[in-house]
Design a protein around this motif. Sequence first.
Motif, mmCIF file in Angstrom:
data_model
loop_
_atom_site.group_PDB
_atom_site.id
_atom_site.type_symbol
_atom_site.label_atom_id
_atom_site.label_comp_id
_atom_site.label_asym_id
_atom_site.label_seq_id
_atom_site.Cartn_x
_atom_site.Cartn_y
_atom_site.Cartn_z
ATOM 1 N N VAL A 12 -7.154 3.069 -5.954
ATOM 2 C CA VAL A 12 -7.805 2.188 -4.996
ATOM 3 C C VAL A 12 -9.278 2.520 -5.048
ATOM 4 N N PHE A 13 -10.141 1.519 -5.222
ATOM 5 C CA PHE A 13 -11.547 1.757 -5.452
ATOM 6 C C PHE A 13 -12.415 1.160 -4.361
ATOM 7 N N PRO A 191 -6.109 -2.179 5.731
ATOM 8 C CA PRO A 191 -6.174 -2.141 4.261
ATOM 9 C C PRO A 191 -4.812 -2.376 3.613
ATOM 10 N N ASN A 192 -4.838 -2.998 2.435
ATOM 11 C CA ASN A 192 -3.617 -3.180 1.635
ATOM 12 C C ASN A 192 -3.874 -2.630 0.232
ATOM 13 N N PRO A 193 -3.697 -1.320 0.047
ATOM 14 C CA PRO A 193 -3.963 -0.718 -1.263
ATOM 15 C C PRO A 193 -2.938 -1.089 -2.323
ATOM 16 N N THR A 520 -3.230 6.680 -5.151
ATOM 17 C CA THR A 520 -2.161 5.840 -5.683
ATOM 18 C C THR A 520 -1.109 5.622 -4.601
ATOM 19 N N SER A 521 -0.660 4.406 -4.438
ATOM 20 C CA SER A 521 0.379 4.135 -3.445
ATOM 21 C C SER A 521 1.648 4.915 -3.788
ATOM 22 N N PRO A 522 2.249 5.612 -2.817
ATOM 23 C CA PRO A 522 3.488 6.364 -3.065
ATOM 24 C C PRO A 522 4.747 5.518 -2.858
ATOM 25 N N ARG A 523 4.649 4.203 -3.056
ATOM 26 C CA ARG A 523 5.791 3.323 -2.773
ATOM 27 C C ARG A 523 7.008 3.651 -3.621
ATOM 28 N N GLU A 524 6.809 4.239 -4.830
ATOM 29 C CA GLU A 524 7.961 4.594 -5.661
ATOM 30 C C GLU A 524 8.790 5.715 -5.043
ATOM 31 N N LEU A 525 8.182 6.496 -4.163
ATOM 32 C CA LEU A 525 8.877 7.628 -3.563
ATOM 33 C C LEU A 525 9.637 7.251 -2.293
ATOM 34 N N ARG A 565 4.376 4.777 5.252
ATOM 35 C CA ARG A 565 3.573 4.024 6.218
ATOM 36 C C ARG A 565 2.361 4.839 6.672
ATOM 37 N N ASP A 566 2.569 6.151 6.848
ATOM 38 C CA ASP A 566 1.459 7.013 7.270
ATOM 39 C C ASP A 566 0.351 7.040 6.222
ATOM 40 N N TRP A 567 0.749 6.965 4.961
ATOM 41 C CA TRP A 567 -0.248 6.995 3.883
ATOM 42 C C TRP A 567 -1.233 5.839 4.032
ATOM 43 N N TYR A 568 -0.745 4.669 4.459
ATOM 44 C CA TYR A 568 -1.624 3.520 4.660
ATOM 45 C C TYR A 568 -2.663 3.778 5.737
ATOM 46 N N ALA A 569 -2.228 4.498 6.767
ATOM 47 C CA ALA A 569 -3.127 4.734 7.902
ATOM 48 C C ALA A 569 -4.043 5.930 7.681
ATOM 49 N N ALA A 570 -3.775 6.730 6.638
ATOM 50 C CA ALA A 570 -4.577 7.930 6.392
ATOM 51 C C ALA A 570 -6.020 7.543 6.083
#
Length: 640
Positions: A12-13, A191-193, A520-525, A565-570
């Motif tokens: 994400v840049f 944000p929507n990374p 990097t989005s952790p959506r795979e996890l 979800r927390d990662w988005y708000a970090a």
Amino acid sequence: MTQPPARTGNRVFTLAALFLAAAAALASPAQAYREPPSLAEKVAAGELPPIDNRLPAEPRIIDMTASGQVEGRYGGDLNTIIGRARDVRLMMVYGYARLVQYDENFRFVADLVREVDVEQGRIFTFHLRKGHKWSDGEPFTSEDFRYWWEDVANNEELSPAGPPAVLLVEGELPTVEFPDPETVRYSWSRPNPDFLPAIANAAPLLIYRPAHYLKQYHKNYMDLAGMSKMQQIRVRSWAAQHNQLDNLYKFDNPSLPTLQPWMNTTEPPATRFVGERNPYFHRVDKNGHQLPYIDRLIFHTSDTKLVPPKAAAGEADLQARYLYLSDITFLRENEERSGYRTLLWHTVSGAHLALFPNLTCEDPVWHSLFRDVRFRRALSLGIDRSEINEALFFGLAIEGNNTVQPASPLYEDRYTTTWATHDSKRANALLDEIGLTTRDGDGIRKLPDGRPLEIIVETAGESPEQSDVLELIGASWRKIGVKLFTKPSQRDALRNRVFSGEAMMTIWSGFENGVPNADTSPRELAPTSQQQYQWPKWGQYHETKGAAGEPPDLPEAVALDQLYRDWYAAGDEASRTAIWHEMLDIHVEQQFTIGIVSGVVQPVVVRNGLRNVPEEGIYNWDPGALFGIYGIDRFWFDKG
């Protein structure tokens, strides 16, 4: 051997660093645009407009020198082999024309669009190329985006589950605007990374459609009053017909206009698919030559077991699919005779191969057993990875879990080794602790209902490598009282069995991106996709926003969902890094997937004289699109 870049992945840049190609995209070619010779006859006959009228006002200009490539010459057919007709979609993958794509260093660059403005990570304004056209010559404008958003994604008959889940941010759909024919804006309050990585994916989020083509099959645009009663009856099935024709990614409808470098001209079923050059393709080299250089991309279908001998016989100009490390010696022995060279590219997935126990399978006994972490740990400890590595991968692979790889800044040794060293004694103790102490005359343990503990591992039947690995796993599992059976089937049938809960365990590759960073989005996890074979029903629940599937009900899986979800708000990198490590810790402790080996090199057969193919590269689905990030439209044949 050169190692893969240390920081790659779905980054994400900030706006300043985001689109490095913006200046090049606005430049002008050094000379007038050059007409591909294969199109000259059609231009002369008036069947096509001249090139100046086919290209956008500001085409994307590719600087070959930036990637160590050289400008090429036109002509030739590039032949490659696929395993089934549905793999014709690889024309879309290899062509890798995206609104936004990754470059060779896994940074975002604008491609189909002229540029993208990103504000606060939540407002994305796409500026289209004025005069850009679909492969049939019709304009590519914001109307194509409006049509998808209003008439497809938000049409209940075409999209019962609504817009894709990746467009939801904490349950919020975007506000989508179309200020003018060259501008499209997506905005959220947060944000929507995930948005740009989804667009740049090998199987991309396609937020546009050729409206001029599909409208004729859409009920909202049909003249119902002018139809006969019989025609009106047929209209009732309009949604099924529309969805059947709307195959931008599947690439199996030759009538559907495209923006890719080649157009598929062959209707399935077929054993040979021909991609003709797209006369309206938007990229040119610095001397004004419209890309692609190669005239035709030809896909030949074959039994996957025959791909190595066919490649060795010189029947492919570019081939990596269905070639394995075990084929290298055979391939190199035939290089001189068949006129090719064999390159070795890196792979960066979380695991080259991993086992996926289906935690949402239907069988109540297996359902309960797979959810016991002691059972998953015992299966992992029972695998002799060193034997597999030496026997099948020349000892060159990394033995261990499905996790981040050493090139990732998030890597720690324990993520690879925890619960992943061969220890039959400990595995047996765990199985005894569960209560699986009764054995039959062959030493195989019995399930609580008296059935033998026989695990059926289902495969897509495409890879002899998978069969060989499973045979060795079966031998080591017998030492802990577990019997393994392999069940091959076609890929689509396998997926349907996984999704329905019929399949108890599968073997597949691990996380697509094994070299992420904190951004990097952790959506795979987290349970976010039905394609995650360890919990497909939980993933389906996420994708359909609760309309189908099942909500996660295992505490650790619920925790992963919350951390995602927390990662988005970090708000800072340190917080995002901490979340990544917490999620990786959960995965390695829980063994939701059981990694076997990673870091296996990929053989790539390249015809002598085929230029601009990197000698060393990364072969990865996402990010990477296999050959996509290296610009297959820039490959060319040097006849000299």
